[in-house]
Design an enzyme around this catalytic site. Structure first.
Site, PDB file in Angstrom:
ATOM      1  N   CYS A 144      -7.564  -0.886   1.005  1.00 35.39           N
ATOM      2  CA  CYS A 144      -6.595  -1.469   1.944  1.00 35.39           C
ATOM      3  C   CYS A 144      -7.291  -1.736   3.280  1.00 35.39           C
ATOM      4  O   CYS A 144      -7.960  -0.847   3.812  1.00 35.39           O
ATOM      5  CB  CYS A 144      -5.439  -0.484   2.133  1.00 35.39           C
ATOM      6  SG  CYS A 144      -4.286  -0.946   3.445  1.00 35.39           S
ATOM      7  N   CYS A 186       0.847  -1.197   0.000  1.00 37.97           N
ATOM      8  CA  CYS A 186       0.000   0.000   0.000  1.00 37.97           C
ATOM      9  C   CYS A 186       0.886   1.252   0.000  1.00 37.97           C
ATOM     10  O   CYS A 186       1.782   1.369   0.848  1.00 37.97           O
ATOM     11  CB  CYS A 186      -0.891  -0.017   1.243  1.00 37.97           C
ATOM     12  SG  CYS A 186      -1.899   1.468   1.429  1.00 37.97           S
ATOM     13  N   CYS A 236      -8.369  -4.832 -10.405  1.00 44.75           N
ATOM     14  CA  CYS A 236      -7.900  -3.766 -11.286  1.00 44.75           C
ATOM     15  C   CYS A 236      -7.455  -2.616 -10.394  1.00 44.75           C
ATOM     16  O   CYS A 236      -8.294  -1.937  -9.795  1.00 44.75           O
ATOM     17  CB  CYS A 236      -9.046  -3.361 -12.205  1.00 44.75           C
ATOM     18  SG  CYS A 236      -8.597  -2.105 -13.407  1.00 44.75           S
ATOM     19  N   CYS A 250      -5.509   0.792   6.216  1.00 45.22           N
ATOM     20  CA  CYS A 250      -5.668   2.256   6.273  1.00 45.22           C
ATOM     21  C   CYS A 250      -6.894   2.754   5.513  1.00 45.22           C
ATOM     22  O   CYS A 250      -7.203   3.941   5.562  1.00 45.22           O
ATOM     23  CB  CYS A 250      -4.413   2.948   5.760  1.00 45.22           C
ATOM     24  SG  CYS A 250      -4.226   2.868   3.970  1.00 45.22           S
TER      25      CYS A 250
HETATM   26 FE    FE Z   1      -2.958   1.020   3.420  1.00 42.45          FE
END
Ligand code: FE
Length: 128
Positions: A90, A42, A114, A93
Protein backbone atom coordinates in the site's frame (compact mmCIF):
# COMPACT_ATOMS: atom_id res chain seq x y z
CA UNK A 1 0.61 3.40 13.84
CA UNK A 2 2.68 1.69 16.52
CA UNK A 3 3.29 -2.06 16.44
CA UNK A 4 1.25 -2.63 19.62
CA UNK A 5 -1.75 -0.73 18.26
CA UNK A 6 -1.60 -2.66 15.01
CA UNK A 7 -1.47 -5.96 16.88
CA UNK A 8 -4.61 -4.92 18.75
CA UNK A 9 -6.44 -3.66 15.68
CA UNK A 10 -5.63 -6.50 13.26
CA UNK A 11 -6.40 -10.20 13.60
CA UNK A 12 -3.27 -12.42 13.73
CA UNK A 13 -3.35 -13.46 10.05
CA UNK A 14 -3.87 -9.89 8.86
CA UNK A 15 -1.03 -8.70 11.11
CA UNK A 16 1.28 -11.44 9.82
CA UNK A 17 0.50 -10.77 6.15
CA UNK A 18 0.45 -6.97 6.17
CA UNK A 19 3.26 -6.30 8.67
CA UNK A 20 5.51 -9.35 8.27
CA UNK A 21 5.20 -9.97 4.51
CA UNK A 22 3.25 -13.16 5.15
CA UNK A 23 0.98 -15.07 2.78
CA UNK A 24 -2.42 -16.48 3.69
CA UNK A 25 -2.91 -20.10 2.59
CA UNK A 26 -4.43 -20.38 -0.90
CA UNK A 27 -8.21 -20.92 -1.12
CA UNK A 28 -8.71 -19.82 2.50
CA UNK A 29 -9.21 -16.08 2.22
CA UNK A 30 -12.58 -14.36 2.05
CA UNK A 31 -12.25 -12.86 -1.44
CA UNK A 32 -10.60 -15.34 -3.82
CA UNK A 33 -14.00 -16.30 -5.27
CA UNK A 34 -15.76 -12.99 -4.65
CA UNK A 35 -17.51 -11.54 -7.70
CA UNK A 36 -19.55 -8.68 -6.23
CA UNK A 37 -19.29 -5.16 -7.63
CA UNK A 38 -17.41 -2.73 -5.43
CA UNK A 39 -14.03 -1.42 -4.42
CA UNK A 40 -11.29 -3.05 -2.38
CA UNK A 41 -9.62 -0.97 0.33
CA UNK A 42 -6.44 -1.49 2.38
CA UNK A 43 -7.42 -3.42 5.54
CA UNK A 44 -4.89 -1.42 7.56
CA UNK A 45 -5.35 2.22 6.49
CA UNK A 46 -8.47 2.23 4.30
CA UNK A 47 -6.90 3.54 1.09
CA UNK A 48 -8.69 2.40 -2.08
CA UNK A 49 -6.53 -0.16 -3.92
CA UNK A 50 -8.50 -2.16 -6.49
CA UNK A 51 -11.82 -2.07 -8.33
CA UNK A 52 -13.93 -5.20 -8.75
CA UNK A 53 -14.07 -4.78 -12.54
CA UNK A 54 -10.31 -5.47 -12.69
CA UNK A 55 -10.64 -8.72 -10.71
CA UNK A 56 -10.37 -12.03 -12.53
CA UNK A 57 -10.34 -15.73 -11.71
CA UNK A 58 -6.70 -16.79 -11.75
CA UNK A 59 -7.23 -20.25 -10.27
CA UNK A 60 -4.52 -19.55 -7.68
CA UNK A 61 -6.77 -19.27 -4.62
CA UNK A 62 -5.92 -15.62 -4.05
CA UNK A 63 -7.81 -12.53 -5.24
CA UNK A 64 -6.25 -11.46 -8.54
CA UNK A 65 -6.49 -8.14 -10.33
CA UNK A 66 -5.08 -6.98 -13.66
CA UNK A 67 -4.72 -3.37 -12.53
CA UNK A 68 -4.44 -1.29 -9.35
CA UNK A 69 -6.03 2.09 -8.64
CA UNK A 70 -3.43 4.64 -9.91
CA UNK A 71 -0.73 5.47 -7.32
CA UNK A 72 -2.37 3.33 -4.64
CA UNK A 73 0.34 0.65 -4.61
CA UNK A 74 4.14 0.52 -4.63
CA UNK A 75 6.32 -2.18 -6.06
CA UNK A 76 9.60 -3.45 -4.60
CA UNK A 77 11.95 -6.25 -5.52
CA UNK A 78 11.53 -9.17 -3.14
CA UNK A 79 14.21 -11.87 -3.06
CA UNK A 80 12.92 -13.85 -0.09
CA UNK A 81 12.93 -17.64 -0.35
CA UNK A 82 15.40 -17.52 -3.26
CA UNK A 83 12.73 -16.24 -5.66
CA UNK A 84 12.89 -12.93 -7.46
CA UNK A 85 9.43 -11.48 -7.14
CA UNK A 86 7.84 -8.06 -7.18
CA UNK A 87 6.27 -7.22 -3.86
CA UNK A 88 3.17 -5.03 -3.85
CA UNK A 89 2.44 -2.78 -0.88
CA UNK A 90 0.00 0.00 0.00
CA UNK A 91 1.46 3.38 -0.99
CA UNK A 92 -0.10 5.09 2.02
CA UNK A 93 0.70 2.83 5.00
CA UNK A 94 3.23 0.36 3.55
CA UNK A 95 1.10 -2.71 4.34
CA UNK A 96 2.22 -5.79 2.42
CA UNK A 97 -0.52 -6.77 -0.03
CA UNK A 98 0.92 -9.52 -2.23
CA UNK A 99 2.98 -9.87 -5.39
CA UNK A 100 2.82 -8.78 -9.03
CA UNK A 101 3.37 -11.27 -11.86
CA UNK A 102 3.38 -10.80 -15.63
CA UNK A 103 1.13 -13.75 -16.49
CA UNK A 104 -2.17 -11.88 -16.22
CA UNK A 105 -4.88 -11.67 -18.90
CA UNK A 106 -3.30 -10.83 -22.26
CA UNK A 107 -6.49 -9.10 -23.41
CA UNK A 108 -6.05 -6.36 -20.81
CA UNK A 109 -2.78 -5.50 -19.06
CA UNK A 110 -1.02 -8.88 -18.91
CA UNK A 111 -0.46 -8.20 -15.22
CA UNK A 112 -1.56 -10.30 -12.27
CA UNK A 113 -1.69 -8.64 -8.89
CA UNK A 114 -1.87 -11.64 -6.57
CA UNK A 115 -3.25 -10.18 -3.35
CA UNK A 116 -4.03 -11.63 0.07
CA UNK A 117 -7.73 -11.39 0.99
CA UNK A 118 -6.87 -10.29 4.51
CA UNK A 119 -5.04 -7.22 3.16
CA UNK A 120 -8.32 -6.07 1.62
CA UNK A 121 -11.76 -4.86 2.67
CA UNK A 122 -14.47 -4.92 0.02
CA UNK A 123 -17.03 -2.16 0.09
CA UNK A 124 -19.98 -3.12 -2.08
CA UNK A 125 -21.20 -0.68 -4.67
CA UNK A 126 -24.50 0.72 -3.43
CA UNK A 127 -27.41 -0.21 -5.63
CA UNK A 128 -29.29 2.75 -7.05
FE1 FE B 1 -2.72 0.95 3.65
Amino acid sequence: MQKKELQKKLDPMTYHVTQEQGTEPAFTGKYWKEHADGSYYCSVCGQKLFESDTKFDSGTGWPSFDKAVPSSVEMHQDEHYGMKRTEVSCSKCGAHLGHLFDDGPKATTGQRFCINSCSLNLKLKSKK
